[in-house]
Scaffold this motif. Structure first.
Motif, PDB file in Angstrom:
ATOM      1  N   GLU A   1       0.853  -1.206   0.000  1.00 33.01           N
ATOM      2  CA  GLU A   1       0.000   0.000   0.000  1.00 33.01           C
ATOM      3  C   GLU A   1       0.876   1.239   0.000  1.00 33.01           C
ATOM      4  N   ALA A   2       0.476   2.206  -0.852  1.00 31.90           N
ATOM      5  CA  ALA A   2       1.218   3.473  -0.937  1.00 31.90           C
ATOM      6  C   ALA A   2       0.926   4.296   0.302  1.00 31.90           C
ATOM      7  N   LEU A   3       1.969   4.753   0.998  1.00 36.20           N
ATOM      8  CA  LEU A   3       1.804   5.563   2.198  1.00 36.20           C
ATOM      9  C   LEU A   3       1.681   7.043   1.881  1.00 36.20           C
ATOM     10  N   ASP A   4       2.084   7.441   0.699  1.00 35.65           N
ATOM     11  CA  ASP A   4       1.902   8.805   0.221  1.00 35.65           C
ATOM     12  C   ASP A   4       1.846   8.786  -1.300  1.00 35.65           C
ATOM     13  N   ASP A   5       1.624   9.948  -1.886  1.00 29.37           N
ATOM     14  CA  ASP A   5       1.573  10.013  -3.348  1.00 29.37           C
ATOM     15  C   ASP A   5       2.954   9.724  -3.913  1.00 29.37           C
TER      16      ASP A   5
ATOM     17  N   GLY B   1       8.265   7.772  -3.529  1.00 32.22           N
ATOM     18  CA  GLY B   1       7.460   7.833  -2.320  1.00 32.22           C
ATOM     19  C   GLY B   1       7.778   6.622  -1.439  1.00 32.22           C
TER      20      GLY B   1
ATOM     21  N   VAL C   1       6.109   2.952   0.450  1.00 33.30           N
ATOM     22  CA  VAL C   1       5.056   1.931   0.452  1.00 33.30           C
ATOM     23  C   VAL C   1       5.263   1.018   1.655  1.00 33.30           C
TER      24      VAL C   1
ATOM     25  N   LYS D   1      -1.588   7.199  -6.131  1.00 34.15           N
ATOM     26  CA  LYS D   1      -2.132   8.002  -5.044  1.00 34.15           C
ATOM     27  C   LYS D   1      -1.914   7.314  -3.690  1.00 34.15           C
ATOM     28  N   LYS D   2      -1.924   8.114  -2.670  1.00 36.53           N
ATOM     29  CA  LYS D   2      -1.777   7.613  -1.308  1.00 36.53           C
ATOM     30  C   LYS D   2      -2.914   6.648  -0.982  1.00 36.53           C
ATOM     31  N   GLY D   3      -2.595   5.499  -0.353  1.00 36.18           N
ATOM     32  CA  GLY D   3      -3.588   4.514   0.016  1.00 36.18           C
ATOM     33  C   GLY D   3      -3.915   3.523  -1.091  1.00 36.18           C
TER      34      GLY D   3
END
Length: 425
Positions: free
Chosen positions: A377-381, A386, A388, A405-407
């Motif tokens: 999961e992406a923690l930020d953009d 970035g 993950v 995108k984040k999330g």
């Protein structure tokens, strides 16, 4: 006073049958081996020590080692107590070495329905004897047989034919041909029939008084029984395989100790058995070669080729490990034992090989390769850099498919150093 003296004289002049007499009984129901020879020697010595009327050897044997047979014949001929060999019970036989032993007895008897004969010598070594060696061994056996027959006043010609032509006859024929002295239905009948017989020993003539004798059986000791059991060719083969696989397991898992120690013990016991059986060294060599192939299969990824060669070598070696024939059929290894053992071996290595192939095909669970194709999961953009989160760990990431995108869920494409290359999903 006269009456007292008369009673004393009468007591000392009573025939021996009026007193408590003893007969030592020995049962031989197996092949003739060093254990058998030592057992008979012990029984004869006990009879001599206890001043027994005689030793009765109940004999049922297919044959055995020539050296052990000669030891037994020597003990019988030199005994200072009469020795009676009784081929019994019904259905029993005195084959090969058993013929020499029977003819060497002071009194030779057989039960109804028994047979005697087929004494042609067979090599107990690893190879076949050439014609010259066969002639020498046969002539030596004939000379011994004739010598025994002459000493016991038995049929010399038949004794020689039993060696040269492997002739075999029934109890009735043996009595008619002067090969034995009598036929008895059982031990009691035997003792009744030999009662009063005169036997010539090295120490002089002895009259047997066995009509009312007490029969004292002599049993094998625990150690002797164990040696007899492991002399069985089927037991020898099983011990050999257990020993082999114990050693293989020790090589595969060094430090286990117990399998290696137990395996070596089984191998040593099997080697003892081989010393009293007609082992074919070609068969033994094939089994050793099979062991080498199995060990290589453990160390080398041959995808089962080495194991297959080992199974084939084990099967062929097992089938010819013990040379068999009419005179040594007692040494035959059961085909069911062989096929069962080879089948278990095959199943074992199929399992090992299958486990190895599955391990090779399995997806890596640790290391760099374990991250390939995993999701996070992406923690930020991520544009394109970035952070993950994967398996609870936070990694620096770079997108390989545009911004993320984040999330948003991401899939790991690859890992280089401490950076994950991901794409959005």
């Amino acid at each position: 006073m006269k009456l007292f003296c008369y009673i004393v004289v009468l007591l000392f002049t009573l025939p021996f049958e009026g007193r408590a007499q003893k007969v030592i009984s020995i049962t031989i129901d197996q092949a003739i081996t060093p254990v058998t020879a030592e057992f008979i020697h012990r029984g004869i010595r006990q009879a001599e020590k206890e001043n027994a009327q005689c030793v009765v050897i109940h004999l049922n044997t297919p044959g055995g080692l020539g050296t052990s047979m000669r030891d037994i014949v020597g003990n019988i001929l030199d005994a200072s107590v009469p020795v009676v060999v009784y081929v019994s019970p019904g259905g029993a036989r005195a084959g090969s070495a058993g013929v020499f032993i029977t003819l060497a007895a002071n009194i030779a008897a057989m039960a109804p329905g028994t047979n005697i004969g087929a004494s042609h010598p067979v090599s107990m070594g690893g190879g076949q004897m050439d014609s010259t060696e066969v002639t020498k061994v046969t002539n030596d056996a004939v000379a011994l047989m004739r010598s025994i027959a002459q000493r016991r006043h038995r049929n010399e010609q038949w004794a020689a034919d039993a060696v040269t032509h492997s002739v075999s006859i029934t109890d009735e024929e043996a009595l008619q041909k002067n090969v034995i002295d009598l036929i008895a239905d059982n031990t009691h009948d035997l003792l009744q029939k030999i009662n009063g017989d005169t036997v010539i020993l090295n120490t002089g003539k002895v009259v047997l008084h066995t009509a009312n004798a007490t029969v004292e059986p002599v049993e094998m000791g625990l150690g002797e029984k164990i040696l007899v059991v492991i002399s069985n060719p089927n037991i020898m083969y099983i011990l050999l395989l257990i020993g082999i696989f114990g050693v293989i397991f020790e090589f595969h898992s060094p430090g286990a100790i117990l399998p290696g120690v137990f395996g070596v013990i089984c191998l040593i016991l099997s080697f003892y058995s081989m010393s009293v059986l007609p082992i074919n060294y070609t068969g033994l060599a094939l089994i050793i070669f099979a062991v080498i192939l199995f060990l290589l299969e453990i160390k080398i990824a041959s995808h089962g080729i080495l194991a297959l060669g080992g199974v084939i070598s084990l099967l062929l070696g097992s089938l010819i490990l013990v040379r068999t024939g009419p005179a040594v059929e007692y040494a035959r290894i059961s085909r069911s034992v062989i096929f069962t053992a080879v089948g278990i071996t095959t199943a074992f290595f199929l399992f090992v090989i299958g486990a190895g192939l599955n391990a090779q095909r399995a997806r890596p669970r640790t290391g760099v390769e374990a991250f390939s194709g995993e999701t996070g999961e992406a923690l930020d953009d991520i544009m394109p850099f970035g952070k993950v989160q994967v398996h609870g760990e936070i990694w620096n990431a770079e997108s390989v498919s545009g911004s993320i995108k984040k999330g948003q869920k991401v899939k790991i494409d690859r890992i280089e150093g401490l950076k994950l290359y991901v794409e959005g999903i």
